[in-house]
Design a protein around this motif. Sequence first.
Motif, mmCIF file in Angstrom:
data_model
loop_
_atom_site.group_PDB
_atom_site.id
_atom_site.type_symbol
_atom_site.label_atom_id
_atom_site.label_comp_id
_atom_site.label_asym_id
_atom_site.label_seq_id
_atom_site.Cartn_x
_atom_site.Cartn_y
_atom_site.Cartn_z
ATOM 1 N N GLY A 125 22.691 -24.540 2.844
ATOM 2 C CA GLY A 125 22.867 -23.099 2.716
ATOM 3 C C GLY A 125 22.412 -22.533 1.381
ATOM 4 O O GLY A 125 22.699 -21.374 1.069
ATOM 5 N N LYS A 126 21.665 -23.314 0.598
ATOM 6 C CA LYS A 126 21.210 -22.863 -0.717
ATOM 7 C C LYS A 126 19.777 -22.348 -0.632
ATOM 8 O O LYS A 126 18.931 -22.922 0.049
ATOM 9 C CB LYS A 126 21.281 -24.008 -1.730
ATOM 10 N N GLU A 173 0.821 -1.205 0.000
ATOM 11 C CA GLU A 173 0.000 0.000 0.000
ATOM 12 C C GLU A 173 0.856 1.257 0.000
ATOM 13 O O GLU A 173 0.499 2.271 -0.610
ATOM 14 C CB GLU A 173 -0.920 0.010 1.217
ATOM 15 N N ALA A 174 2.001 1.190 0.673
ATOM 16 C CA ALA A 174 2.890 2.346 0.761
ATOM 17 C C ALA A 174 3.779 2.488 -0.477
ATOM 18 O O ALA A 174 4.537 3.454 -0.579
ATOM 19 C CB ALA A 174 3.766 2.235 2.008
ATOM 20 N N GLY A 175 3.705 1.535 -1.392
ATOM 21 C CA GLY A 175 4.543 1.590 -2.585
ATOM 22 C C GLY A 175 5.991 1.233 -2.312
ATOM 23 O O GLY A 175 6.878 1.563 -3.106
ATOM 24 N N GLU A 176 6.227 0.557 -1.194
ATOM 25 C CA GLU A 176 7.587 0.156 -0.850
ATOM 26 C C GLU A 176 7.912 -1.198 -1.479
ATOM 27 O O GLU A 176 7.021 -1.940 -1.893
ATOM 28 C CB GLU A 176 7.746 0.078 0.671
ATOM 29 N N GLU A 177 9.182 -1.521 -1.558
ATOM 30 C CA GLU A 177 9.587 -2.783 -2.174
ATOM 31 C C GLU A 177 9.259 -3.965 -1.268
ATOM 32 O O GLU A 177 9.570 -3.960 -0.083
ATOM 33 C CB GLU A 177 11.100 -2.775 -2.469
ATOM 34 N N PHE A 178 8.628 -4.943 -1.862
ATOM 35 C CA PHE A 178 8.349 -6.185 -1.151
ATOM 36 C C PHE A 178 9.514 -7.139 -1.365
ATOM 37 O O PHE A 178 9.944 -7.370 -2.497
ATOM 38 C CB PHE A 178 7.063 -6.830 -1.699
ATOM 39 N N HIS A 179 10.037 -7.682 -0.267
ATOM 40 C CA HIS A 179 11.132 -8.638 -0.357
ATOM 41 C C HIS A 179 10.656 -9.986 0.176
ATOM 42 O O HIS A 179 10.217 -10.090 1.325
ATOM 43 C CB HIS A 179 12.346 -8.149 0.436
ATOM 44 N N PRO A 180 10.676 -11.011 -0.657
ATOM 45 C CA PRO A 180 10.167 -12.317 -0.233
ATOM 46 C C PRO A 180 10.976 -12.922 0.899
ATOM 47 O O PRO A 180 12.190 -12.697 0.997
ATOM 48 C CB PRO A 180 10.276 -13.164 -1.507
ATOM 49 N N TRP A 181 10.291 -13.678 1.742
ATOM 50 C CA TRP A 181 10.957 -14.387 2.832
ATOM 51 C C TRP A 181 11.487 -15.702 2.264
ATOM 52 O O TRP A 181 10.744 -16.652 2.072
ATOM 53 C CB TRP A 181 9.965 -14.641 3.969
ATOM 54 N N LEU A 182 12.765 -15.761 1.991
ATOM 55 C CA LEU A 182 13.378 -16.939 1.404
ATOM 56 C C LEU A 182 14.349 -17.566 2.396
ATOM 57 O O LEU A 182 15.182 -16.862 2.981
ATOM 58 C CB LEU A 182 14.130 -16.575 0.109
ATOM 59 N N GLU A 183 14.230 -18.864 2.605
ATOM 60 C CA GLU A 183 15.050 -19.556 3.587
ATOM 61 C C GLU A 183 16.028 -20.509 2.905
ATOM 62 O O GLU A 183 15.712 -21.101 1.860
ATOM 63 C CB GLU A 183 14.147 -20.322 4.558
ATOM 64 N N ALA A 184 17.191 -20.655 3.486
ATOM 65 C CA ALA A 184 18.208 -21.555 2.944
ATOM 66 C C ALA A 184 17.973 -22.971 3.449
ATOM 67 O O ALA A 184 17.441 -23.177 4.546
ATOM 68 C CB ALA A 184 19.596 -21.075 3.363
ATOM 69 N N ASP A 185 18.358 -23.941 2.626
ATOM 70 C CA ASP A 185 18.217 -25.338 3.042
ATOM 71 C C ASP A 185 19.407 -25.751 3.909
ATOM 72 O O ASP A 185 20.219 -24.906 4.308
ATOM 73 C CB ASP A 185 18.084 -26.250 1.820
ATOM 74 N N GLY A 186 19.503 -27.030 4.188
ATOM 75 C CA GLY A 186 20.573 -27.514 5.054
ATOM 76 C C GLY A 186 21.960 -27.286 4.505
ATOM 77 O O GLY A 186 22.937 -27.257 5.257
#
Length: 216
Positions: free
Chosen positions: A106-107, A91-104
């Motif tokens: 580290g990828k 709503e604020a027009g700010e950048e959305f950054h996805p929540w991405l997690e690394a596997d065992g």
Amino acid sequence: MSHQALSDSDYERLSATLSAFHAQGAMSLETLDGFFAALIAGPEVIRPAEYLPLILGAAFEDETSFASTKAFDAFMHLVSGHWLDIARTLEAGEEFHPWLEADGEGKVSGNDWAEGFERGMALLPGDWQLAFDDSEAGAALAPIMMLALERDPDPAVRTVVEQREELLGQITPAIATLYAFYTGLRARMDAALAAAENDKTLFDEPVKPAKTNKRR
């Protein structure tokens, strides 16, 4: 209504709660983030009653999942807080950054996030087809769908992902494009409905009979 963004410790608690229900088919925090991104950036608002069973899986029907009503309320506070964090960002027009997690190892693959997004789209498939049919919005969906279909059980639709970092980097502008597409679409539909209602009101007005000159 004011909203206090969730803290790092809040997200740790949310992730831990979801992980505890993993065996019952609950989403991970990464999947939830993609799922909410689709619901918020997409065609229309989905009520919690519709999406909560998808988030918790079989744990939703298990009365022993939460130790008390207070524990469930605390979980819902975190879920709602995450929803609002995403909604306020867009709503604020700010950048959305996805929540991405690394596997065992580290990828970071982004598959869970994209699959969550696809699950959100599946709630309103007809409305999402509008985005696929639009050149700009369809192009924004392309990297997400590439990641979402990489692990598809059907070899006929399974994708081969190359240049993963590039695809992951395209998620942020993609969400902005999709949010703008559906926000604009809703605004045009609302304007059209208002115009139609106005026309209906004009036609519904009683027609006054014309005056006639009577001869004496």
